[in-house]
Design a protein around this motif. Structure first.
Motif, mmCIF file in Angstrom:
data_model
loop_
_atom_site.group_PDB
_atom_site.id
_atom_site.type_symbol
_atom_site.label_atom_id
_atom_site.label_comp_id
_atom_site.label_asym_id
_atom_site.label_seq_id
_atom_site.Cartn_x
_atom_site.Cartn_y
_atom_site.Cartn_z
ATOM 1 N N HIS A 18 0.867 -1.178 0.000
ATOM 2 C CA HIS A 18 0.000 0.000 0.000
ATOM 3 C C HIS A 18 0.911 1.237 0.000
ATOM 4 C CE1 HIS A 18 -3.564 -2.453 0.905
ATOM 5 N NE2 HIS A 18 -2.727 -3.162 1.637
ATOM 6 N N PRO A 19 1.462 1.587 -1.168
ATOM 7 C CA PRO A 19 2.472 2.649 -1.206
ATOM 8 C C PRO A 19 1.952 4.047 -0.898
ATOM 9 C CG PRO A 19 1.938 1.930 -3.422
ATOM 10 C CD PRO A 19 1.252 0.979 -2.483
ATOM 11 N N THR A 20 0.627 4.266 -0.936
ATOM 12 C CA THR A 20 0.126 5.590 -0.556
ATOM 13 C C THR A 20 -0.092 5.701 0.948
ATOM 14 O OG1 THR A 20 -2.152 4.976 -1.058
ATOM 15 C CG2 THR A 20 -0.916 6.109 -2.797
ATOM 16 N N LEU A 21 0.131 4.625 1.682
ATOM 17 C CA LEU A 21 0.187 4.668 3.148
ATOM 18 C C LEU A 21 1.673 4.625 3.487
ATOM 19 C CD1 LEU A 21 -2.611 2.154 4.207
ATOM 20 C CD2 LEU A 21 -2.641 4.628 4.478
ATOM 21 N N ALA A 22 2.276 5.796 3.539
ATOM 22 C CA ALA A 22 3.731 5.864 3.596
ATOM 23 C C ALA A 22 4.210 6.955 4.543
ATOM 24 C CB ALA A 22 4.271 6.138 2.189
ATOM 25 N N LEU A 23 5.460 6.800 4.946
ATOM 26 C CA LEU A 23 6.169 7.803 5.731
ATOM 27 C C LEU A 23 7.429 8.147 4.936
ATOM 28 C CD1 LEU A 23 6.241 9.365 8.449
ATOM 29 C CD2 LEU A 23 7.602 7.463 9.362
ATOM 30 N N VAL A 24 7.567 9.429 4.581
ATOM 31 C CA VAL A 24 8.637 9.837 3.665
ATOM 32 C C VAL A 24 9.366 11.046 4.252
ATOM 33 C CG1 VAL A 24 9.157 10.610 1.310
ATOM 34 C CG2 VAL A 24 7.257 9.017 1.702
ATOM 35 N N ASN A 25 10.686 11.036 4.113
ATOM 36 C CA ASN A 25 11.496 12.162 4.569
ATOM 37 C C ASN A 25 11.461 13.282 3.533
ATOM 38 O OD1 ASN A 25 14.153 13.756 4.946
ATOM 39 N ND2 ASN A 25 13.901 12.587 6.844
ATOM 40 N N ARG A 26 11.339 14.490 4.018
ATOM 41 C CA ARG A 26 11.245 15.665 3.153
ATOM 42 C C ARG A 26 12.470 15.822 2.255
ATOM 43 N NH1 ARG A 26 10.373 20.906 6.556
ATOM 44 N NH2 ARG A 26 12.576 20.550 6.820
ATOM 45 N N SER A 27 13.588 15.231 2.625
ATOM 46 C CA SER A 27 14.820 15.344 1.830
ATOM 47 C C SER A 27 14.684 14.733 0.440
ATOM 48 C CB SER A 27 15.990 14.677 2.561
ATOM 49 O OG SER A 27 15.768 13.271 2.656
ATOM 50 N N LEU A 28 13.650 13.924 0.215
ATOM 51 C CA LEU A 28 13.458 13.296 -1.099
ATOM 52 C C LEU A 28 12.736 14.205 -2.087
ATOM 53 C CD1 LEU A 28 12.547 9.590 -0.217
ATOM 54 C CD2 LEU A 28 14.746 10.548 -0.910
ATOM 55 N N ALA A 29 12.330 15.398 -1.686
ATOM 56 C CA ALA A 29 11.525 16.272 -2.557
ATOM 57 C C ALA A 29 12.230 16.609 -3.868
ATOM 58 C CB ALA A 29 11.127 17.546 -1.814
ATOM 59 N N ASP A 30 13.513 16.955 -3.827
ATOM 60 C CA ASP A 30 14.212 17.319 -5.072
ATOM 61 C C ASP A 30 14.320 16.127 -6.019
ATOM 62 O OD1 ASP A 30 14.475 19.919 -4.194
ATOM 63 O OD2 ASP A 30 16.577 19.693 -3.563
ATOM 64 N N ASP A 31 14.662 14.954 -5.484
ATOM 65 C CA ASP A 31 14.747 13.755 -6.316
ATOM 66 C C ASP A 31 13.376 13.404 -6.898
ATOM 67 O OD1 ASP A 31 17.436 13.549 -5.808
ATOM 68 O OD2 ASP A 31 17.255 11.901 -4.377
ATOM 69 N N LEU A 32 12.340 13.613 -6.117
ATOM 70 C CA LEU A 32 10.988 13.325 -6.591
ATOM 71 C C LEU A 32 10.585 14.289 -7.708
ATOM 72 C CD1 LEU A 32 8.383 11.760 -6.521
ATOM 73 C CD2 LEU A 32 7.714 13.031 -4.464
ATOM 74 N N THR A 33 10.974 15.548 -7.593
ATOM 75 C CA THR A 33 10.708 16.516 -8.659
ATOM 76 C C THR A 33 11.363 16.054 -9.959
ATOM 77 O OG1 THR A 33 10.599 18.334 -7.072
ATOM 78 C CG2 THR A 33 10.979 18.926 -9.372
ATOM 79 N N THR A 34 12.626 15.673 -9.892
ATOM 80 C CA THR A 34 13.356 15.191 -11.070
ATOM 81 C C THR A 34 12.676 13.968 -11.662
ATOM 82 O OG1 THR A 34 15.424 16.031 -10.143
ATOM 83 C CG2 THR A 34 15.607 14.360 -11.872
ATOM 84 N N TRP A 35 12.272 13.040 -10.803
ATOM 85 C CA TRP A 35 11.606 11.800 -11.217
ATOM 86 C C TRP A 35 10.329 12.118 -11.998
ATOM 87 C CZ3 TRP A 35 12.782 6.618 -10.605
ATOM 88 C CH2 TRP A 35 11.736 5.697 -10.622
ATOM 89 N N LEU A 36 9.523 13.004 -11.453
ATOM 90 C CA LEU A 36 8.256 13.355 -12.099
ATOM 91 C C LEU A 36 8.471 14.114 -13.407
ATOM 92 C CD1 LEU A 36 6.211 14.286 -8.935
ATOM 93 C CD2 LEU A 36 5.587 12.523 -10.587
ATOM 94 N N LEU A 37 9.447 15.002 -13.435
ATOM 95 C CA LEU A 37 9.719 15.764 -14.655
ATOM 96 C C LEU A 37 10.248 14.876 -15.773
ATOM 97 C CD1 LEU A 37 11.169 19.085 -13.174
ATOM 98 C CD2 LEU A 37 8.903 18.693 -14.193
ATOM 99 N N ARG A 38 10.811 13.729 -15.410
ATOM 100 C CA ARG A 38 11.237 12.734 -16.422
ATOM 101 C C ARG A 38 10.053 11.937 -16.947
ATOM 102 N NH1 ARG A 38 15.744 10.242 -13.083
ATOM 103 N NH2 ARG A 38 14.316 8.488 -13.109
ATOM 104 N N GLY A 39 8.874 12.140 -16.367
ATOM 105 C CA GLY A 39 7.692 11.397 -16.813
ATOM 106 C C GLY A 39 7.436 10.120 -16.035
ATOM 107 N N GLU A 40 8.214 9.882 -14.994
ATOM 108 C CA GLU A 40 8.035 8.673 -14.174
ATOM 109 C C GLU A 40 6.829 8.849 -13.258
ATOM 110 O OE1 GLU A 40 9.593 5.889 -14.350
ATOM 111 O OE2 GLU A 40 11.417 6.366 -15.464
ATOM 112 N N ARG A 41 6.076 7.765 -13.046
ATOM 113 C CA ARG A 41 4.887 7.832 -12.197
ATOM 114 C C ARG A 41 4.808 6.684 -11.184
ATOM 115 N NH1 ARG A 41 5.356 12.057 -14.133
ATOM 116 N NH2 ARG A 41 3.910 13.206 -15.441
ATOM 117 N N ARG A 42 5.767 5.773 -11.208
ATOM 118 C CA ARG A 42 5.689 4.579 -10.352
ATOM 119 C C ARG A 42 6.174 4.882 -8.939
ATOM 120 N NH1 ARG A 42 8.726 1.286 -14.819
ATOM 121 N NH2 ARG A 42 9.684 3.339 -14.805
#
Length: 191
Positions: free
Chosen positions: A129-153
């Protein structure tokens, strides 16, 4: 004690609900997202709602509402990115608006079993259940890059960034989500 921000993910298009805003659909006389809020709020220090429409209705909760920072409804990761960007705490707990029966201790259980991981998520007996998650704010920049590449997984992103699942050996019905009009009718009949 670590502080947590909770984020209710309610920014989807509701395509399996005929385009209706899932978080605002009624269950037992109140919107779905309010069931989630009732269970999530005691587990965190503050709650944000990730929503892209009906902002005024979500604001009635008293929670800050944050829209996606990326256009065209890129999925739950975009809501997670917005939550990470607006969080005042280092750790952010996420929950989908259509999972009304989440465990009342899921944030603490994820926290205690995360090890050194920057992201962890619930794994019930039957599935992740990946939408029930605990995530560190430090991943925000990597997540931005991931999404801008078109990744959605979502799970792939968390795994590739050192995350892991946390087993929850609980009644599977706690993790059921409401995706279709039939699911909503069935849930109303169960309660």
């Amino acid at each position: 004690m670590t502080a947590f921000t909770g984020v209710i993910l309610a920014g989807g298009q509701g395509s399996r609900m005929g385009g209706q805003d899932k978080g605002l659909l009624g269950l037992q006389g109140k919107p779905l997202y309010q069931h989630v809020l009732q269970r999530l709020q005691p587990q965190v220090d503050s709650v944000l709602i990730s929503a892209n429409r009906n902002i005024d209705q979500y604001q009635l909760s008293g929670c800050q509402v944050v829209p996606d920072s990326l256009a065209d409804y890129p999925g739950p990761l975009a809501g997670m990115l917005s939550g990470l960007q607006h969080s005042q705490t280092e750790w952010v707990a996420f929950c989908a608006c259509d999972t009304p029966w989440i465990p009342e201790d899921f944030v603490m259980r994820l926290w205690l079993q995360r090890g050194d991981a920057p992201a962890v998520w619930v794994k019930s007996l039957q599935r992740d259940h990946p939408t029930l998650a605990l995530v560190n704010r430090s991943l925000a920049d990597d997540l931005t890059t991931w999404l801008l590449r078109g990744e959605r997984r979502l799970m792939q992103f968390m795994r590739e960034h050192g995350g892991h699942a946390v087993p929850f050996a609980m009644d599977e019905s706690i993790f059921r989500n409401i995706n279709t009009p039939e699911d909503l009718i069935h849930e109303e009949e169960r309660s």
